[in-house]
Design an enzyme around this catalytic site. Structure first.
Site, PDB file in Angstrom:
ATOM      1  N   LEU A 238       0.869  -1.136   0.101  1.00 22.14           N
ATOM      2  CA  LEU A 238       0.028   0.102   0.038  1.00 22.14           C
ATOM      3  C   LEU A 238       0.986   1.238  -0.004  1.00 22.14           C
ATOM      4  CD1 LEU A 238      -2.947  -1.215   2.574  1.00 22.14           C
ATOM      5  CD2 LEU A 238      -2.895  -1.277  -0.013  1.00 22.14           C
ATOM      6  N   HIS A 239       1.406   1.290  -1.157  1.00 25.08           N
ATOM      7  CA  HIS A 239       2.810   2.517  -1.316  1.00 25.08           C
ATOM      8  C   HIS A 239       1.911   3.943  -0.982  1.00 25.08           C
ATOM      9  CE1 HIS A 239       5.701  -0.070  -2.472  1.00 25.08           C
ATOM     10  NE2 HIS A 239       5.035  -0.642  -3.651  1.00 25.08           N
ATOM     11  N   ASP A 240       1.309   4.170  -2.115  1.00 20.58           N
ATOM     12  CA  ASP A 240       0.419   5.573  -1.933  1.00 20.58           C
ATOM     13  C   ASP A 240      -0.529   5.724  -0.865  1.00 20.58           C
ATOM     14  OD1 ASP A 240       2.047   6.144  -3.944  1.00 20.58           O
ATOM     15  OD2 ASP A 240       0.879   5.922  -5.670  1.00 20.58           O
TER      16      ASP A 240
END
Ligand code: BDR
Ligand code: CA
Length: 310
Positions: A238-240
Site C-alpha cells: 500500500l505504497h500511496d
C-alpha cells in the site's frame, strides 16, 4: 490534530493502481477533505494517468478541480511503470467513461488552490515534477506548505537496485524541493513495502457490491497480481495509501529527522537517496517504521465504507 479537525489536502498523483486506492482512501477518511487533484506522468504517460483520474473522479461522484500536469521530468529521460501498472496505468481494469470533468493545467490548479483556498498540505503520490516546477516559478507559494511524499529509498530500490520509482522518474524534482521552502515528509519504499495486503486479508466483495466498490476491488486484485512473486502468494503493497494516511495520522509512522540528497545524474545511481551527516543541511521527516496492521485495517474499513455508501 484532533479528530474534530478536517485537513484539506491537495493530491498530486500518477494513477496508477495504488494511486487509485490512495485517492479512494483520502475520500473515505472523515478527517481529510480532498480539495483538488493534479496529475503527473509517472506510472503511465500524462494522457493515460489524467484520463484515469478523470474516470475515477466521475465514478466516485467527485466534483473538484483536476489539473493535467507535467508530461516529462525536469531533466533526464522519461520512464514509466507499464511493466507493473500496464500501458493504461490500471492493468486493464475497467473504469466507466462517465461524464468526465474538464481538466485545467496543474500549474493553474496548484497556484489557485494553494494561494486562495487555504490548502497547506500536498500529498504527492508520484514523481515530484509539478511541485518542483512550482518551486522554480513561484517559490513563495510553497512557504508554509507540507509535502507528504511517497517515494525514495535508502535501503534498496524497486526500479533499479538502488532507486525507488518516483525518485528515479524525476530525481531533479526532489533535489529542487529539498532546497525549497516546503516542509517534506517522506514515506519511503522500505516502509511502504512492510504494509502489504494478502489474499487472506481481503475476502469476498471487500468493498461491497456497488460499481465503485467492485471497481476498487478489481484495482486491488490487479495490484496483487502485479506484485505476485514468480513463486508464492500474491500481495499488494500500500505504497500511496500510506502517504495519504501520513497526512493525518502521525502516530501510524515513526519518523527520524534526516538530511538527504538524491543522485540526479543519468547513471546507474540515478534516483539513489543517501543520508548526509546531521547538521549539514535542512532536514526532512523521514519515516522509518509503520504500524502495518493498523494501517491495513484503516484502509480496508475506509474503502468498505466508501464502496457501501456509493
Ligand atoms: C511508487 O511507484 C509507483 O509505481 C507507485 O504508484 C508508487 O507511487 C512505488 O515505488
Ligand atoms: Ca504513484
Amino acid at each position: 490534530m484532533t479528530s474534530a479537525e478536517v485537513r484539506p489536502i491537495h493530491l498530486d498523483t500518477d494513477p496508477g493502481l495504488d494511486d487509485l486506492l490512495a485517492i479512494a482512501l483520502a475520500l473515505a477518511l472523515p478527517e481529510l477533505r480532498v480539495d483538488a487533484l493534479t496529475t503527473v506522468a509517472g506510472n503511465a504517460g500524462i494522457d493515460r494517468v489524467t484520463e484515469n483520474a478523470q474516470r475515477f473522479a466521475a465514478l466516485a461522484g467527485l466534483a473538484l478541480p483536476i489539473g493535467r500536469g507535467a508530461a516529462e521530468p525536469l531533466a533526464l529521460s522519461r520512464c514509466d511503470a507499464a511493466h507493473f501498472h500496464g500501458e493504461d496505468g490500471r492493468r486493464g481494469v475497467s473504469i466507466p467513461a462517465l461524464d468526465r470533468r474538464p481538466v485545467e493545467t496543474a500549474a493553474s490548479v496548484l497556484r489557485a488552490r494553494l494561494a486562495a483556498h487555504g490548502v497547506r498540505c500536498v500529498v504527492a503520490l508520484g514523481p515530484l515534477t509539478n511541485l518542483a516546477t512550482l518551486a522554480r516559478e513561484q517559490p513563495t507559494l510553497l512557504e508554509g506548505i507540507e509535502i507528504v511524499w511517497m517515494g525514495g529509498a535508502l535501503q534498496g530500490g524497486n526500479v533499479t537496485p538502488v532507486a525507488e520509482f518516483n525518485a528515479y522518474a524525476d530525481p531533479q524534482a526532489l533535489s529542487t524541493l529539498l532546497d525549497s521552502a516546503a516542509a517534506l515528509r517522506v514515506i519511503p519504499l522500505e516502509v511502504t513495502e512492510t504494509v502489504a495486503l494478502r489474499e487472506a486479508d481481503v475476502g469476498e466483495q471487500p468493498f461491497g457490491a456497488s460499481e465503485l466498490g467492485r471497481t476498487l476491488e478489481a484495482v486491488l486484485r490487479a495490484l496483487m497480481e502485479a506484485e505476485r512473486p514468480t513463486a508464492g502468494e500474491a500481495r499488494a503493497s500500500l505504497h500511496d495509501p500510506c502517504a495519504v494516511l501520513a497526512a493525518t495520522r502521525r502516530d501510524l509512522f515513526r519518523y527520524e529527522e534526516k538530511v538527504i540528497r538524491i543522485q540526479v545524474d543519468e547513471s546507474s545511481d540515478r534516483g539513489r537517496l543517501s543520508e548526509l551527516p546531521a547538521g549539514s543541511g535542512r532536514t526532512v521527516h523521514y519515516a522509518v517504521e509503520a504500524r502495518a496492521d493498523e494501517i491495513k485495517r484503516i484502509f480496508l474499513d475506509g474503502l468498505r465504507r466508501l464502496g457501501e455508501a456509493a
